[in-house]
Design a protein around this motif. Structure first.
Motif, PDB file in Angstrom:
ATOM      1  N   SER A 261       0.851  -1.176   0.000  1.00  0.00           N
ATOM      2  CA  SER A 261       0.000   0.000   0.000  1.00  0.00           C
ATOM      3  C   SER A 261       0.893   1.234   0.000  1.00  0.00           C
ATOM      4  O   SER A 261       1.849   1.325   0.779  1.00  0.00           O
ATOM      5  N   ILE A 262       0.622   2.133  -0.910  1.00  0.00           N
ATOM      6  CA  ILE A 262       1.462   3.314  -1.099  1.00  0.00           C
ATOM      7  C   ILE A 262       0.652   4.561  -0.757  1.00  0.00           C
ATOM      8  O   ILE A 262      -0.443   4.762  -1.295  1.00  0.00           O
ATOM      9  N   ASN A 281       0.413  -5.128  -6.221  1.00  0.00           N
ATOM     10  CA  ASN A 281       0.910  -6.448  -5.852  1.00  0.00           C
ATOM     11  C   ASN A 281       2.102  -6.836  -6.709  1.00  0.00           C
ATOM     12  O   ASN A 281       2.556  -7.955  -6.676  1.00  0.00           O
ATOM     13  N   THR A 282       2.574  -5.875  -7.490  1.00  0.00           N
ATOM     14  CA  THR A 282       3.795  -6.121  -8.247  1.00  0.00           C
ATOM     15  C   THR A 282       4.962  -5.572  -7.414  1.00  0.00           C
ATOM     16  O   THR A 282       4.779  -5.225  -6.259  1.00  0.00           O
ATOM     17  N   LYS A 283       6.130  -5.510  -8.050  1.00  0.00           N
ATOM     18  CA  LYS A 283       7.267  -5.073  -7.251  1.00  0.00           C
ATOM     19  C   LYS A 283       7.696  -3.642  -7.569  1.00  0.00           C
ATOM     20  O   LYS A 283       8.793  -3.226  -7.206  1.00  0.00           O
ATOM     21  N   ALA A 300       4.030  -3.192   3.262  1.00  0.00           N
ATOM     22  CA  ALA A 300       3.650  -4.500   2.727  1.00  0.00           C
ATOM     23  C   ALA A 300       2.617  -5.095   3.679  1.00  0.00           C
ATOM     24  O   ALA A 300       2.736  -4.952   4.892  1.00  0.00           O
ATOM     25  N   LYS A 301       1.598  -5.722   3.096  1.00  0.00           N
ATOM     26  CA  LYS A 301       0.540  -6.288   3.936  1.00  0.00           C
ATOM     27  C   LYS A 301       0.261  -7.712   3.502  1.00  0.00           C
ATOM     28  O   LYS A 301       0.139  -7.987   2.309  1.00  0.00           O
TER      29      LYS A 301
END
Ligand SMILES: *[C@@H]1O[C@H](CO)[C@@H](O)[C@H](O)[C@H]1NC(C)=O
Ligand SMILES: *[C@@H]1O[C@H](CO)[C@@H](O)[C@H](O)[C@H]1NC(C)=O
Ligand SMILES: *[C@@H]1O[C@H](CO)[C@@H](O)[C@H](O)[C@H]1NC(C)=O
Ligand SMILES: *[C@@H]1O[C@H](CO)[C@@H](O)[C@H](O)[C@H]1NC(C)=O
Ligand SMILES: *[C@@H]1O[C@H](CO)[C@@H](O)[C@H](O)[C@H]1NC(C)=O
Length: 659
Positions: A261-262, A281-283, A300-301
């Motif tokens: 989550s950004i 959900n990518t990098k 990150a969750k």
């Protein structure tokens, strides 16, 4: 009456009686005796469940209860292996017998009877919607409570990598609150993924039953570290494109998936763009931010929690040619839609804000800073942001003062140095930013020549960045009162002053001239001494010392003087007889022919002289001596003259000295 209300069909009774009589003695597999319960102590609906093993599809069940004497049918033609009955259709306060009859086509069979007080029997629903949260090495499990009471939970678990291992079991009292049951399972490995299943039961009911098991839950390992994020920023017309890239988290932690989550502080403040959840959900991910300072948070969750946030701090992208705002009160201007203002309160020289004020258009009433909200004599950095197609854009940046003042202090350490006849150097320390109270535009430097006549003040501007100044074209031998004040657009601040004196035209310093005179005096003395020494060496007092030398070293000197006589032979000629003269001449010639001052020769010559004496009478000898003396004196004079005139004679003299 109660019974009648629940009695669905009065005709059924007879049918039931009939069926019951038929089923008696049948050989079919009997169902298990029914278990009747409520799902919480407050519940008024009872559920009765039973088991029945059959391959046949067309099975119906009937549930019977005996109310002391009367057998009542509670559920009929039930296709499922349970049925629900409202409280009023049952006798719940006392022990009753219950049984089930299964009807398969033409046969029927009856379960054993079970006696229980229905009211006391509570069986919760299986735990559902279980939320997971890793604490240090413990896992917290939470699920909605069936009732407003604590419970006991039976928790079974095993490591996900070893699914064949036997379950580890923990019986825990749940802590509960807000209608949630909660247990904390300790001594787990946070770095490892687990499988869990839970059941629970009431602690308040007299006859609690275990709930069914929850489905097996896979619990991912904890996200122990914050994501390792790198960012690259590109400036695009007032917008910054920030590309974030992070390293993947561990496999055990991502086993059931992971999201990133950004968030950024600009969206959080909705200035200028609205907040929107950015999940990836990518990098990697790309976000756009305005030019003001922003903190970007990446978390990150997974199903069992979230990582610590990785925070990317992007300072404000401030252009080097930051200008002063053209408007005097830019913060009071009317805001357009999707526009917001950001004001940095700058209490220091650097552009790092002490406080950030965000102004945006409010639908109901436009939020405006009250006059008081902005401080006087404090510099503000003004940003105007606009949300342009979801991208924040900074359209304006400038500096302003809500109210500008004059510098609070005078330039410190103002002093003069290196004074000459017509120049002097001034130096000072800059006025501290805190004391400027406005845009420090320049210094005002004034000078007044201090004299009895009218003082004329001369002023000029110096750059605000200067800390020294060279004064030129001053009048020699004068005093000047020089003053310096920092100035803003509003005016100038306190004045620092210094008095300088230029040197007079001819620097006749008494001490210096005395010194010079002394040096001159000493030099002349030295010069005199040296001259005298040189003179003594080059020009010895020739006549005086010759006579004593002649007397003492008669024999030695005689030769020389005899030799010298050669020069003056004409003078001597008249005094001596011809022969003698000749003999003498011979002697002299002999000596000369030898060309040196041989001692033997000298002896010889003196002998010859002695022989000459024998030939002369004593009287004449006396006279001769006198004559000789006179002659020598004469010779001396001439010799002296010669010494000065004739290099050759000079040489001879040197020879004589050498002897
Ligand atoms: C639950 O709590 C009760 C009463 O406090 C206690 O007697 C019982 O041992 C506890 N059970 C567990 C599993 O901790
Ligand atoms: C950014 O500026 C460049 C050149 O000044 C222009 O070509 C481009 O269209 C601008 N982009 C945006 C998004 O305004
Ligand atoms: C970013 O985070 C730092 C440290 O927590 C904080 O001092 C700063 O004010 C934050 N900046 C913004 C723009 O929120
Ligand atoms: C100094 O600068 C100020 C502001 O720039 C100006 O108003 C003033 O006339 C200047 N004074 C001199 C002597 O140049
Ligand atoms: C020099 O001038 C300043 C102001 O111009 C004044 O305050 C100060 O007294 C003067 N000093 C002398 C020694 O005259």
């Amino acid at each position: 009456m109660e019974t009648l209300r629940c009695w669905t069909s009065p005709h059924g009774y007879f049918i039931l009686m009939f069926l019951t009589s038929i089923s008696k003695g049948s050989t079919c597999q009997a169902p298990s005796s029914p278990q009747c319960f409520r799902q919480s102590v407050q519940e008024t609906i009872y559920i009765c469940e039973w088991d029945f093993d059959t391959d046949e599809s067309d099975v119906t069940f009937e549930l019977y209860t005996n109310d002391s004497t009367v057998i009542e049918r509670k559920c009929e033609n039930v296709k499922e292996k349970y049925c629900t009955i409202p409280e009023e259709c049952l006798i719940v306060g006392i022990d009753v017998e219950l049984w089930v009859e299964a009807n398969t086509g033409d046969s029927s069979c009856t379960s054993p009877r079970r006696t229980s007080t229905l009211k006391n029997t509570v069986k919760y629903k299986e735990p559902q919607d279980i939320s997971l949260l890793w604490l240090k090495n413990s896992l917290k499990l939470r699920w909605p409570a069936a009732e407003d009471n604590p419970a006991v939970a039976d928790v079974w678990f095993r490591q996900n990598e070893h699914p064949t291992e036997t379950w580890e079991k923990r019986l825990e009292n749940t802590t509960y609150g807000a209608l949630m049951h909660e247990v904390v399972i300790e001594n787990l490995l946070k770095t490892s993924a687990y499988q869990f299943k839970i059941r629970h039961q009431s602690t308040t009911a007299k006859n609690p039953l275990w709930s069914n098991w929850s489905p097996v839950i896979t619990v991912p390992a904890g996200l122990e570290h914050k994501p390792e994020v790198t960012s690259t920023v590109r400036l695009e017309n007032g917008t910054r494109r920030v590309e974030l890239t992070w390293k993947p988290m561990s496999h055990a932690a991502t086993i059931t998936g992971v999201n990133y989550s950004i968030n950024d502080t600009q969206r959080f403040h909705k200035c200028p763009c609205m907040k929107q959840r950015q999940v990836s959900n990518t990098k990697n991910s790309v976000i756009y931010v305005s030019l003001s300072a922003v903190n970007i948070t990446i978390i990150a969750k997974n199903a069992a929690g979230q990582s610590l946030p990785a925070i990317i701090q992007e300072p404000a992208a401030i252009p080097t040619d930051l200008k002063i705002c053209s408007e005097t009160r830019p913060h009071m201007k009317k805001l357009r839609k999707r526009t917001c203002l950001e004001l940095y309160e700058l209490k220091n020289e650097d552009l790092i804000p002490e406080k950030i004020i965000i102004l945006k258009q409010n639908k109901k009433q436009e939020k405006r800073p009250k006059e008081k909200q902005l401080e006087d004599y404090i510099r503000y950095l003004y940003f105007e942001h606009r949300c342009d197609g979801g991208k924040p854009q900074t359209v304006k940046m400038c500096l302003f003062y809500a109210k500008e003042g004059v510098p609070q202090t005078k330039p410190k350490d103002f002093m003069a140095s290196d004074e000459t006849q017509n120049s002097a150097k001034l130096s000072w320390k800059p006025i501290l930013y805190e004391d400027q109270q406005g845009f420090h535009t320049h210094y005002n430097l004034c000078m007044v020549k201090i004299s009895s006549e009218n003082d004329i003040k001369e002023c000029f501007n110096i750059s605000s960045s200067a800390t020294s100044y060279q004064m030129e074209n001053l009048t020699p031998g004068s005093k000047y009162n020089i003053s310096l004040a920092g100035a803003t657009r509003v005016g100038e601040g306190p004045v620092a002053s210094v008095v300088i004196s230029t040197w007079p035209e001819k620097p006749t310093n008494v001490g210096l001239s005395l010194g010079l005179m002394l040096i001159f005096f000493l030099l002349s003395i030295m010069f005199t001494v040296i001259c005298k020494r040189i003179k003594a060496k080059i020009l010895p007092p020739v006549p005086a010392p010759v006579i004593p030398v002649f007397d003492i070293k008669k024999q030695d000197s005689e030769v020389i003087w005899e030799r010298k006589e050669e020069v003056h032979d004409l003078t001597l000629h008249q005094l001596f007889p011809e022969q003698r003269y000749i003999s003498e001449e011979t002697t002299l010639l002999q000596g000369e022919s030898d060309g040196g001052t041989n001692m033997e020769k000298e002896k010889y010559s003196s002998d010859s002289e002695g022989s000459n004496e024998e030939c002369v009478s004593p009287d004449s000898n006396q006279a001769q001596e006198e004559e000789e003396m006179t002659a020598i004196e004469q010779v001396d004079t001439v010799l002296a003259m010669l010494t000065y005139r004739n290099g050759l004679v000079f040489d001879m003299k040197t020879q004589h000295e050498n002897m």
